[in-house]
Design a protein around this motif. Structure first.
Motif, short mmCIF file in Angstrom:
data_model
loop_
_atom_site.label_atom_id
_atom_site.label_comp_id
_atom_site.label_asym_id
_atom_site.label_seq_id
_atom_site.Cartn_x
_atom_site.Cartn_y
_atom_site.Cartn_z
N SER A 19 -1.60 12.67 -0.06
CA SER A 19 -1.28 11.36 -0.63
C SER A 19 -2.10 10.28 0.05
O SER A 19 -2.23 10.26 1.27
N PRO A 20 -2.67 9.35 -0.75
CA PRO A 20 -3.50 8.30 -0.14
C PRO A 20 -2.67 7.25 0.60
O PRO A 20 -3.22 6.52 1.40
N VAL A 21 -1.38 7.18 0.33
CA VAL A 21 -0.60 6.09 0.91
C VAL A 21 0.48 6.56 1.88
O VAL A 21 1.35 5.79 2.27
N HIS A 22 0.44 7.84 2.25
CA HIS A 22 1.38 8.32 3.25
C HIS A 22 0.59 8.93 4.40
O HIS A 22 -0.45 9.56 4.18
N GLU A 77 7.82 16.12 5.99
CA GLU A 77 8.62 16.26 4.77
C GLU A 77 8.97 17.73 4.52
O GLU A 77 10.12 18.08 4.26
N LYS A 102 8.48 9.23 -4.77
CA LYS A 102 7.81 9.05 -3.48
C LYS A 102 6.31 8.97 -3.64
O LYS A 102 5.67 8.16 -2.98
N TYR A 103 5.71 9.82 -4.49
CA TYR A 103 4.25 9.86 -4.54
C TYR A 103 3.63 9.09 -5.72
O TYR A 103 3.09 8.00 -5.48
N ARG A 112 4.86 5.44 -6.23
CA ARG A 112 4.48 4.59 -5.10
C ARG A 112 3.04 4.09 -5.25
O ARG A 112 2.74 2.92 -5.04
N VAL A 113 2.14 5.00 -5.66
CA VAL A 113 0.75 4.59 -5.83
C VAL A 113 0.60 3.72 -7.08
O VAL A 113 -0.16 2.76 -7.10
#
Lengths: 344, 329
Positions: free
Chosen positions: A118-121, A129, B243-244, B247-248
């Motif tokens: 994921s680019p934002v985590h 997780e 969540k993924y 979110r983006v």
């Protein structure tokens, strides 16, 4: 090879189709192979031959509009020392039981480490997780385990990299993070779907070495999907060659390289360039690098008979274009799906 | 990050200086000034025009002076005393006029944005996840109608229905008896009774647009490999979607959140005129038409300031939610 090999996954006549407006694509159409505990199975084939879809069928995450319509995937699950056998194709993709297997007992590493994270985590967020989901650890313990895993996969400064994002890492480090994530719950099967295709060759070598080493340490089986025969030679014990959704040849790695039977396997091996082999210079004894003639058939209109016959150099007219070949065992542990080989 | 913000703020100063000049020039562009249009409207309604009074007013507001002198007076008033000048039409300080209406404008904008996001985001995500299902088609049709309907027309239809069918007193934000009354609990209740119409009218358009945006963005993200990674980890489908990919997909919302600031001044003017809302939009429109120079100029200038600040806020929020564009150092 030892005789007390323990079966882990048996794929039997797996059929996964994609139902599109243009027609039905038989992405996987009768794949058969076994994966043994602790061993590595290589799956080779051209793009679009159904390798990746087979992997996703095992995890029961075939994307829509795909669906596993037939066959069995028998998973021999070890629960507290007792082996239970379950058919993964019969399970609901979203059921709790399937999700407990997914990621915990069968994990997967994908092709593109950049887009697969994921680019934002932070990578730590994504690794913990999985750990928290399957091992029920609290935040602090999961973080500790994640750092341990990153250390295990050779990530430099793991307690700092854990808080970094995918774009801050190099390609090799990203793939290390992916492997750490996949292995964090000690799966009994790791599916690696071309994990080094997007990496440069030096990094590829490091990652391959790492996976081998981790396999020795953790004792998991690996299903290694690739189109790179060199990687197959280095990584695997057994090989399955796929063509148009079918397994066309299955044998141990030495047999595949030194005594290939199926014309497709032979053609694949001939298309690998070798060091010292001159291809461009004209003159006697020089040859061009062989490529497999023809194109991969249109998936909507598969040829009748053997799907490889239009491209095959050993095609028997009147047979190969009429009769669909069955898998035959030409030697113990060596199976081929070819009419020409059956007669030989 | 701090250095980046400081640099951006420093950049805002010349930007705003240029904008202030441009705003002032634009207001001066139409022929004549407030007093000529005032005299004309007096003449049009048949009243006698007192030339000496006009001349007195012209002296008082300094309208005869060269443009740069007027600009200098206006700007130094704002910068040194926070005095935005006098409104000629309202005979009141511009600052008081704008602030009176600002609270209501802000409140109305915030409530509408909240309503539209609370509806649009879940609906958009649902539509994307269930692409080409019957509910998706229904939501898509509704959102196309919503984006295609002009707000002022919807306002008229809603008002007509509310009056004809339910006998409600609509229009404005307060009943007559509360307009001039000081704030009290009853006045708040009365406002809430009136508030739903403008909120619905304003929210419908933006909700419809936001549904489309959310749906498209989530669809873009839904098939990205990182979603599959999460799925392969055994994460619950609903949980991983929020969540993924969602979110983006929310990034465009964060990057446009600053623009709503500028909308506080000039946004939804037509709807506000139709519904006779005591917000800034209609007042700005009127000031521009009557050439109420300082009021109109202040509105223009304020809109620009809020746009510039809003853009900065957007950039900071986006850097905050999206680590990929975070600035180093």
């Amino acid at each position: 090879m030892n005789n007390n090999r323990e079966l882990l996954v048996e794929v039997k006549n797996l059929q996964t189709y994609f139902f599109l407006d243009e027609g039905t694509v038989h992405a996987v159409d009768g794949a058969d192979f076994d994966i043994h505990r602790g061993e590595t199975l290589g799956v080779v084939g051209e793009s679009g031959c159904g390798k990746s879809v087979t992997a996703r069928s095992i995890l029961n995450i075939v994307p829509k509009p795909g669906k596993t319509v037939g066959g069995e995937i028998l998973y021999h699950r070890k629960v507290k020392g007792v082996v239970q056998t379950i058919d993964l194709t019969k399970m609901e993709p979203q059921s709790d039981e399937m999700r407990q297997i997914r990621g915990a007992e069968i994990a997967m590493v994908f092709q593109e480490p950049m887009t697969s994270l994921s680019p934002v985590h932070t990578i730590g967020n994504q690794i913990t997780e999985a750990i928290r989901l399957h091992q029920g650890l609290d935040r602090a313990a999961a973080r500790e385990l994640a750092i341990e895993m990153l250390d295990l996969v050779g990530m430099p400064l793991p307690n700092r990299t854990i808080d970094e994002y995918a774009h801050q890492l190099s390609g090799g480090m990203r793939q290390r993070a992916m492997i750490a994530m996949a292995l964090s719950c000690h799966p009994s099967l790791l599916i690696a779907d071309e994990p080094t295709t997007a990496l440069d060759v030096t990094t590829e070598a490091q990652i391959l070495k790492l996976m081998r080493q981790l396999q020795d340490e953790l004792g998991m089986a690996i299903m290694y999907i690739t189109h790179n025969l060199g990687v197959i030679a280095q990584m695997t014990e057994n090989v399955v060659v796929m063509y148009m959704g079918k397994v066309v040849e299955e044998a141990d790695v030495d047999t595949i390289f030194y005594n290939p039977q199926h014309p497709y396997t032979q053609a694949l091996l001939q298309s690998i360039p070798r060091l010292g082999q001159k291809t461009a210079r004209r003159g006697a004894g020089q040859r061009r690098l062989t490529s497999i003639r023809g194109m991969v058939p249109d998936p909507y209109a598969l040829p009748k008979g053997c799907p490889f016959h239009p491209r095959c150099s050993q095609m028997i007219a009147g047979q190969c274009d009429q009769i669909e070949p069955q898998m035959i065992e030409v030697a113990p542990g060596h199976k081929v799906r070819c009419l020409a080989c059956a007669g030989a | 990050m701090l250095g980046y913000i400081l640099r951006r703020i420093a950049m805002m100063i010349p930007t705003l200086a240029i904008i202030s000049v441009i705003s002032f020039v634009i207001i001066q562009l139409p022929p004549g000034d407030y007093l000529t249009s005032y005299a004309m409207s007096l003449a049009a309604s048949g009243e006698a025009v007192d030339e000496t009074e006009i001349e007195n007013l012209r002296l008082r507001y300094g309208l005869g002076q060269p443009v740069y002198v007027q600009y200098y007076k206006w700007m130094s008033g704002i910068l040194l005393h926070g005095d935005w000048g006098q409104s000629m039409e309202w005979r009141k300080p511009v600052k008081d006029l704008i602030w009176e209406r600002m609270a209501l404008t802000v409140f109305l904008s915030l409530v509408s944005i909240m309503v539209s996001w609370f509806v649009a985001i879940p609906v958009g995500v649902f539509s994307a996840v269930h692409q080409y299902s019957i509910p998706d088609y229904i939501f898509s049709t509704l959102s196309f109608i919503g984006t295609g309907t002009p707000g002022f027309m919807l306002a008229m239809v809603v008002m007509w229905v509310a009056m004809r069918q339910f006998g409600l007193n609509v229009g404005g934000l307060f009943s007559d008896e509360y307009i001039m009354a000081p704030w009290s609990w009853d006045k708040v209740v009365d406002m809430l009774k009136h508030l739903w119409i403008p909120v619905i009218v304003i929210a419908v358009g933006s909700t419809a647009g936001s549904i489309r945006t959310t749906r498209a963005n989530v669809l873009d993200e839904l098939n990205k490999p990182y979603v599959e990674t999460a799925r392969a980890k055994g994460v619950k489908e609903r949980k991983l979607i929020w969540k993924y990919p969602v979110r983006v997909a929310m990034n465009p919302f964060f990057s446009t959140v600053g623009w709503t600031l500028a909308g506080l001044i000039s946004g939804q003017t037509l709807v506000a005129v139709v519904l006779s809302l005591q917000t800034n939009g209609p007042m700005m429109l009127r000031a521009l038409r009557s050439q109420d120079m300082y009021l109109a100029g202040s509105f223009l200038f304020l809109t620009s300031i809020l746009t510039v600040i809003g853009t900065l806020i957007s950039d900071i929020t986006l850097a905050w939610v999206d680590p990929r564009i975070r600035m180093e150092g």
